[in-house]
Design an enzyme around this catalytic site. Sequence first.
Site, PDB file in Angstrom:
ATOM      1  N   LYS A 158      38.929  40.894  87.684  1.00 32.94           N
ATOM      2  CA  LYS A 158      39.901  40.573  88.741  1.00 32.94           C
ATOM      3  C   LYS A 158      39.110  40.542  90.044  1.00 32.94           C
ATOM      4  CE  LYS A 158      41.378  45.263  89.829  1.00 32.94           C
ATOM      5  NZ  LYS A 158      42.472  46.173  90.070  1.00 32.94           N
ATOM      6  N   GLY A 206      42.817  41.792  81.287  1.00 38.01           N
ATOM      7  CA  GLY A 206      41.576  42.314  80.716  1.00 38.01           C
ATOM      8  C   GLY A 206      41.140  43.530  81.496  1.00 38.01           C
ATOM      9  N   GLU A 225      40.909  49.542  90.146  1.00 41.60           N
ATOM     10  CA  GLU A 225      39.628  49.086  90.668  1.00 41.60           C
ATOM     11  C   GLU A 225      39.895  48.107  91.801  1.00 41.60           C
ATOM     12  OE1 GLU A 225      36.869  47.821  87.674  1.00 41.60           O
ATOM     13  OE2 GLU A 225      37.312  49.546  86.425  1.00 41.60           O
ATOM     14  N   CYS A 249      40.400  48.828  81.102  1.00 39.62           N
ATOM     15  CA  CYS A 249      41.470  49.753  80.688  1.00 39.62           C
ATOM     16  C   CYS A 249      42.526  49.129  79.784  1.00 39.62           C
ATOM     17  CB  CYS A 249      42.143  50.350  81.920  1.00 39.62           C
ATOM     18  SG  CYS A 249      41.047  51.469  82.802  1.00 39.62           S
ATOM     19  N   LYS A 266      41.624  48.216  75.943  1.00 40.07           N
ATOM     20  CA  LYS A 266      41.294  49.358  75.064  1.00 40.07           C
ATOM     21  C   LYS A 266      42.445  50.356  75.003  1.00 40.07           C
ATOM     22  CE  LYS A 266      38.835  52.604  78.124  1.00 40.07           C
ATOM     23  NZ  LYS A 266      39.891  53.614  78.198  1.00 40.07           N
ATOM     24  N   PHE A 298      45.119  57.060  87.570  1.00 39.56           N
ATOM     25  CA  PHE A 298      45.861  55.795  87.636  1.00 39.56           C
ATOM     26  C   PHE A 298      45.288  54.841  88.683  1.00 39.56           C
ATOM     27  CE2 PHE A 298      48.747  59.194  86.293  1.00 39.56           C
ATOM     28  CZ  PHE A 298      49.171  58.687  85.070  1.00 39.56           C
ATOM     29  N   GLY A 332      48.574  34.620  85.006  1.00 39.09           N
ATOM     30  CA  GLY A 332      47.127  34.441  85.080  1.00 39.09           C
ATOM     31  C   GLY A 332      46.557  34.042  83.730  1.00 39.09           C
ATOM     32  N   THR A 338      35.489  56.348  77.606  1.00 37.85           N
ATOM     33  CA  THR A 338      36.136  56.509  76.287  1.00 37.85           C
ATOM     34  C   THR A 338      36.350  55.099  75.724  1.00 37.85           C
ATOM     35  OG1 THR A 338      38.262  56.637  77.465  1.00 37.85           O
ATOM     36  CG2 THR A 338      37.313  58.704  76.709  1.00 37.85           C
ATOM     37  N   PHE A 365      52.437  43.347  89.248  1.00 34.81           N
ATOM     38  CA  PHE A 365      52.078  42.926  87.879  1.00 34.81           C
ATOM     39  C   PHE A 365      52.998  41.805  87.386  1.00 34.81           C
ATOM     40  CE2 PHE A 365      49.156  46.213  88.169  1.00 34.81           C
ATOM     41  CZ  PHE A 365      48.299  46.188  87.077  1.00 34.81           C
TER      42      PHE A 365
HETATM   43  N1  LIG Z   1      37.911  52.072  85.424  1.00 31.59           N
HETATM   44  C1  LIG Z   1      39.178  52.310  85.718  1.00 31.59           C
HETATM   45  O1  LIG Z   1      39.829  51.581  86.496  1.00 31.59           O
HETATM   46  C2  LIG Z   1      39.883  53.499  85.127  1.00 31.59           C
HETATM   47  C3  LIG Z   1      41.134  53.877  85.630  1.00 31.59           C
HETATM   48  C4  LIG Z   1      41.783  54.975  85.073  1.00 31.59           C
HETATM   49  C5  LIG Z   1      41.199  55.672  84.028  1.00 31.59           C
HETATM   50  N2  LIG Z   1      39.986  55.257  83.542  1.00 31.59           N
HETATM   51  C6  LIG Z   1      39.392  56.042  82.456  1.00 31.59           C
HETATM   52  O2  LIG Z   1      38.417  56.922  83.024  1.00 31.59           O
HETATM   53  C7  LIG Z   1      37.304  57.087  82.123  1.00 31.59           C
HETATM   54  C8  LIG Z   1      36.023  56.658  82.826  1.00 31.59           C
HETATM   55  O3  LIG Z   1      36.115  55.278  83.110  1.00 31.59           O
HETATM   56  P1  LIG Z   1      35.058  54.557  84.053  1.00 31.59           P
HETATM   57  O4  LIG Z   1      35.548  53.164  84.237  1.00 31.59           O
HETATM   58  O5  LIG Z   1      34.800  55.409  85.263  1.00 31.59           O
HETATM   59  O6  LIG Z   1      33.762  54.583  83.107  1.00 31.59           O
HETATM   60  P2  LIG Z   1      32.252  54.302  83.513  1.00 31.59           P
HETATM   61  O7  LIG Z   1      31.556  53.880  82.282  1.00 31.59           O
HETATM   62  O8  LIG Z   1      32.207  53.420  84.731  1.00 31.59           O
HETATM   63  O9  LIG Z   1      31.704  55.732  83.987  1.00 31.59           O
HETATM   64  C9  LIG Z   1      31.440  56.781  83.125  1.00 31.59           C
HETATM   65  C10 LIG Z   1      30.122  57.396  83.580  1.00 31.59           C
HETATM   66  O10 LIG Z   1      29.934  58.663  82.947  1.00 31.59           O
HETATM   67  C11 LIG Z   1      28.548  58.836  82.720  1.00 31.59           C
HETATM   68  N3  LIG Z   1      28.383  59.859  81.710  1.00 31.59           N
HETATM   69  C12 LIG Z   1      28.805  59.848  80.413  1.00 31.59           C
HETATM   70  N4  LIG Z   1      28.497  61.017  79.821  1.00 31.59           N
HETATM   71  C13 LIG Z   1      27.876  61.785  80.749  1.00 31.59           C
HETATM   72  C14 LIG Z   1      27.308  63.090  80.739  1.00 31.59           C
HETATM   73  N5  LIG Z   1      27.354  63.856  79.642  1.00 31.59           N
HETATM   74  N6  LIG Z   1      26.714  63.533  81.868  1.00 31.59           N
HETATM   75  C15 LIG Z   1      26.663  62.779  82.992  1.00 31.59           C
HETATM   76  N7  LIG Z   1      27.192  61.536  83.055  1.00 31.59           N
HETATM   77  C16 LIG Z   1      27.793  61.049  81.963  1.00 31.59           C
HETATM   78  C17 LIG Z   1      28.099  57.459  82.263  1.00 31.59           C
HETATM   79  O11 LIG Z   1      26.701  57.293  82.392  1.00 31.59           O
HETATM   80  C18 LIG Z   1      28.895  56.549  83.205  1.00 31.59           C
HETATM   81  O12 LIG Z   1      28.168  56.239  84.396  1.00 31.59           O
HETATM   82  C19 LIG Z   1      37.655  56.258  80.885  1.00 31.59           C
HETATM   83  O13 LIG Z   1      38.297  57.082  79.959  1.00 31.59           O
HETATM   84  C20 LIG Z   1      38.642  55.227  81.424  1.00 31.59           C
HETATM   85  O14 LIG Z   1      39.519  54.754  80.433  1.00 31.59           O
HETATM   86  C21 LIG Z   1      39.316  54.211  84.079  1.00 31.59           C
END
Ligand SMILES: NC(=O)c1ccc[n+]([C@@H]2O[C@H](COP(=O)([O-])OP(=O)(O)OC[C@H]3O[C@@H](n4cnc5c(N)ncnc54)[C@H](O)[C@@H]3O)[C@@H](O)[C@H]2O)c1
Length: 441
Positions: free
Chosen positions: A329, A265, A163, A268, A271, A160, A261, A99, A257
């Site tokens: 990080k 960034g 990474e 998450c 955005k 929550f 630093g 997103t 937290f």
């Molecule tokens: N990265 C984090 O630490 C974290 C932590 C908590 C919440 N989030 C939230 O979780 C969500 C995902 O984040 P992320 O970091 O895993 O994103 P990401 O971009 O790493 O992974 C998303 C994956 O979904 C796949 N995808 C998208 N549409 C698809 C579809 N229709 N069919 C199959 N695959 C599809 C993409 O190719 C991509 O590989 C976001 O909303 C983010 O804000 C992320």
Amino acid sequence: MTTDRSPMPKAGVRRIAVVGAGYVGLPTAAVLSHHGHMVTLAERDERRLEILRQGRSPIVEHGLEEMLKDGMSTGRLRTVRSAAEAVVGAEFVFLCVETPQSADGSADLSFITAAASEIAPHLADGAIIVNKSTVPVGTVGLIERVLGRADVVTVSNPEFLREGTAVADSLSPDRVVVGADDREAAARVAELFGDSGAPVVITDATTSELIKYASNAFLATKLTFINTMAGLCEAVGADVLDLVLGIGYDKRIGFEFLRPGPGWGGSCLPKDTAALVAISNAAGYDVSIVRGAISGNDEQMRRVVAKIATAAGGTFRDRTIGVLGLSFKANTGDRRDSPALSITKMLVAAGASIRAFDPTVTTADADQPDLAHVTVFDSAYEAVTGTHVIALLTEWQEFRWLDYSKIRGLVANPAIVDARNLLESGLVHRLGFSYSGIGRS
Ligand SMILES: NC(=O)c1ccc[n+]([C@@H]2O[C@H](COP(=O)([O-])OP(=O)(O)OC[C@H]3O[C@@H](n4cnc5c(N)ncnc54)[C@H](O)[C@@H]3O)[C@@H](O)[C@H]2O)c1
């Protein structure tokens, strides 16, 4: 509707689809299969899918590859390309798609709505959609409208995990939040996490969606607070590390937290704070504290650039900066919205050249668009050779153990800006480096 012909799983074992094999979808799928559920993981990105099919993890995440391999070898976890295929026969469908931030700061929901319309005709009767993606209030309702299936309930289940410790966090989360107007569906989703022993907060969908943004806004504000205190420490001649000890032992404040630093960034916090401001604006409410955290963060990155400028002798012309760390990080290869990249871009705009090293980046990655402004090397020693300032921008522990007496002989000018307060300042001083940390004299 598509007919499912696969066998019914054992009692207590659920058939689950996970859409999106990214930083959230991969640990989610791995941990659910670890708990014994039958999981089908859909990923449309060919590169990620191919790596998974080779039994590897497409992202750097401690313990993930082993857990994925285990799930695949026992048959509890399989990967497919299409979300439509994955959801066939699934009782629960986790949406873990991206997103990203739109131009106006709000969350771009196009991946969510595309996934919802893709799966709608293939969902089993009475399936429960579990949205883990971070989304603005009202998105559960939007998903339900796109699905157009009266028999399918959508539930909010914000994620929550951090990474770097995503598997451990998914195995034992601090809490599980489930938001739905249908409390029975919420309880069924909460049951999936029963093994973790985590407290479960069941709420309405709107509150659940807001909880995720409120959490991240709080963490971002805490980071901006300590970075601001670090600046104040420099202004008055205090030491921020001692200040952190002095306030962090207060249980009401805690140490999490509270590490100064280069600015926050990652994929998450930037955005999600921008999205929270957009949500508030749309609701006619001003979250000035969050706006302050964002502008304070921009200011922190500019302060780091100013420190590097001072160490470079007041100019970036004909100056090469040796950058240690590019990921946002330590312990992750994720460079999305990395402060290291924001700072290196500012340095290049000011006229500097950048030689960089990061443990998760090799020269084979040099063609990645986000690295176009830096020259990447396969070792820290190569990266710092001939440089005028070393800027340590990511807190990889291995940077602590580099041979700085060897580095003293490689650099053009012995100056270090340690934006993570990682190094022993006395040691590098003794070797003849000028040293500048954050909030320390
Ligand atoms: N990265 C984090 O630490 C974290 C932590 C908590 C919440 N989030 C939230 O979780 C969500 C995902 O984040 P992320 O970091 O895993 O994103 P990401 O971009 O790493 O992974 C998303 C994956 O979904 C796949 N995808 C998208 N549409 C698809 C579809 N229709 N069919 C199959 N695959 C599809 C993409 O190719 C991509 O590989 C976001 O909303 C983010 O804000 C992320």
